[in-house]
Design a protein around this motif. Structure first.
Motif, mmCIF file in Angstrom:
data_model
loop_
_atom_site.group_PDB
_atom_site.id
_atom_site.type_symbol
_atom_site.label_atom_id
_atom_site.label_comp_id
_atom_site.label_asym_id
_atom_site.label_seq_id
_atom_site.Cartn_x
_atom_site.Cartn_y
_atom_site.Cartn_z
ATOM 1 N N TYR A 33 -21.899 -16.335 -16.961
ATOM 2 C CA TYR A 33 -21.641 -15.514 -18.140
ATOM 3 C C TYR A 33 -21.252 -14.059 -17.852
ATOM 4 O O TYR A 33 -21.008 -13.286 -18.772
ATOM 5 N N ARG A 34 -21.162 -13.690 -16.596
ATOM 6 C CA ARG A 34 -20.724 -12.348 -16.209
ATOM 7 C C ARG A 34 -19.693 -12.489 -15.102
ATOM 8 O O ARG A 34 -19.619 -13.506 -14.433
ATOM 9 N N GLY A 35 -18.910 -11.458 -14.885
ATOM 10 C CA GLY A 35 -18.011 -11.461 -13.744
ATOM 11 C C GLY A 35 -18.818 -11.412 -12.460
ATOM 12 O O GLY A 35 -20.007 -11.086 -12.461
ATOM 13 N N ILE A 36 -18.147 -11.743 -11.355
ATOM 14 C CA ILE A 36 -18.862 -11.786 -10.078
ATOM 15 C C ILE A 36 -17.906 -11.379 -8.955
ATOM 16 O O ILE A 36 -16.706 -11.668 -9.008
ATOM 17 N N GLY A 37 -18.422 -10.696 -7.954
ATOM 18 C CA GLY A 37 -17.621 -10.355 -6.783
ATOM 19 C C GLY A 37 -17.271 -11.616 -6.012
ATOM 20 O O GLY A 37 -18.088 -12.545 -5.925
ATOM 21 N N LEU A 38 -16.065 -11.662 -5.457
ATOM 22 C CA LEU A 38 -15.651 -12.866 -4.727
ATOM 23 C C LEU A 38 -16.557 -13.155 -3.541
ATOM 24 O O LEU A 38 -16.738 -14.316 -3.167
ATOM 25 N N SER A 39 -17.138 -12.129 -2.946
ATOM 26 C CA SER A 39 -18.025 -12.351 -1.799
ATOM 27 C C SER A 39 -19.310 -13.074 -2.206
ATOM 28 O O SER A 39 -20.038 -13.557 -1.343
ATOM 29 N N MET A 40 -19.560 -13.189 -3.503
ATOM 30 C CA MET A 40 -20.762 -13.866 -3.986
ATOM 31 C C MET A 40 -20.501 -15.323 -4.357
ATOM 32 O O MET A 40 -21.395 -16.013 -4.841
ATOM 33 N N ILE A 41 -19.280 -15.790 -4.129
ATOM 34 C CA ILE A 41 -18.957 -17.192 -4.361
ATOM 35 C C ILE A 41 -19.200 -17.929 -3.049
ATOM 36 O O ILE A 41 -18.479 -17.746 -2.078
ATOM 37 N N GLU A 42 -20.244 -18.721 -3.014
ATOM 38 C CA GLU A 42 -20.638 -19.397 -1.779
ATOM 39 C C GLU A 42 -19.855 -20.675 -1.535
ATOM 40 O O GLU A 42 -19.603 -21.024 -0.385
ATOM 41 N N LYS A 43 -19.503 -21.386 -2.601
ATOM 42 C CA LYS A 43 -18.776 -22.649 -2.451
ATOM 43 C C LYS A 43 -17.840 -22.839 -3.626
ATOM 44 O O LYS A 43 -18.171 -22.475 -4.756
ATOM 45 N N LEU A 44 -16.707 -23.444 -3.351
ATOM 46 C CA LEU A 44 -15.814 -23.996 -4.360
ATOM 47 C C LEU A 44 -15.458 -25.380 -3.840
ATOM 48 O O LEU A 44 -14.613 -25.519 -2.956
ATOM 49 N N ASP A 45 -16.159 -26.377 -4.304
ATOM 50 C CA ASP A 45 -15.922 -27.744 -3.846
ATOM 51 C C ASP A 45 -14.967 -28.440 -4.807
ATOM 52 O O ASP A 45 -15.198 -28.463 -6.014
ATOM 53 N N VAL A 46 -13.894 -29.000 -4.252
ATOM 54 C CA VAL A 46 -12.906 -29.741 -5.031
ATOM 55 C C VAL A 46 -12.932 -31.187 -4.561
ATOM 56 O O VAL A 46 -12.883 -31.462 -3.360
ATOM 57 N N SER A 47 -13.020 -32.116 -5.519
ATOM 58 C CA SER A 47 -13.050 -33.547 -5.210
ATOM 59 C C SER A 47 -12.034 -34.282 -6.069
ATOM 60 O O SER A 47 -11.788 -33.900 -7.207
ATOM 61 N N ILE A 48 -11.468 -35.339 -5.488
ATOM 62 C CA ILE A 48 -10.622 -36.263 -6.235
ATOM 63 C C ILE A 48 -11.279 -37.631 -6.135
ATOM 64 O O ILE A 48 -11.529 -38.124 -5.036
ATOM 65 N N ASP A 49 -11.565 -38.211 -7.280
ATOM 66 C CA ASP A 49 -12.192 -39.537 -7.350
ATOM 67 C C ASP A 49 -13.436 -39.631 -6.467
ATOM 68 O O ASP A 49 -13.665 -40.622 -5.782
ATOM 69 N N GLY A 50 -14.232 -38.560 -6.454
ATOM 70 C CA GLY A 50 -15.479 -38.560 -5.707
ATOM 71 C C GLY A 50 -15.363 -38.215 -4.239
ATOM 72 O O GLY A 50 -16.367 -38.129 -3.541
ATOM 73 N N THR A 51 -14.133 -38.006 -3.754
ATOM 74 C CA THR A 51 -13.936 -37.642 -2.351
ATOM 75 C C THR A 51 -13.785 -36.128 -2.239
ATOM 76 O O THR A 51 -12.845 -35.543 -2.785
#
Length: 136
Positions: A33-51
């Motif tokens: 609900y608030r903006g965040i510094g990019l250094s505080m993003i620990e993971k961005l996991d992307v999956s296709i069909d569970g992979t």
């Protein structure tokens, strides 16, 4: 709370040459609900069909140019504002697979006043439509 708004399904597109895509991209919103510094993003996991796609294949662009997830760890001067769309770029030979597939995004954020990570996930059934193919 905002999980269902993470993936902007109508933004899905292939990247690279139309005859031989090298990956795909889609727009996403922050699940916090608030903006965040990019250094505080620990993971961005992307999956296709569970992979789960490799971390090294994912790039993030909040409008100031794409960064690897490793480079985001020290991007102290860049922020992702609440409500703002950012582009998630994924190196994936052949681009997004033809037909309908399940696309998932999980954001793991480090929030200074929380003793645990904020984890937000969204999954949508998506396919590249004619409009998306034409825009690639």
């Amino acid at each position: 709370m905002f999980d269902k708004y993470l993936i902007q399904a109508d933004s899905l597109r292939n990247t690279g040459p139309a005859e031989a895509p090298t990956g795909f991209a889609f727009d996403a919103k922050l699940g916090y609900y608030r903006g965040i510094g990019l250094s505080m993003i620990e993971k961005l996991d992307v999956s296709i069909d569970g992979t789960l796609l490799p971390r090294e294949a994912v790039r993030f662009d909040e409008g100031r140019g794409p960064l690897t997830l490793a480079a985001m760890e020290t991007a102290y001067d860049r922020r992702w504002a609440f409500g703002a769309k950012a582009t998630i770029l994924v190196a994936h030979p052949g681009g997004f697979p033809a037909g309908e597939h399940e696309l998932s995004l999980t954001e793991q954020l480090r929030v200074s006043y929380l003793p645990f990570p904020s984890i937000n996930s969204d999954t949508k059934r998506v396919s590249l439509g004619e409009a998306a193919d034409a825009a690639a």
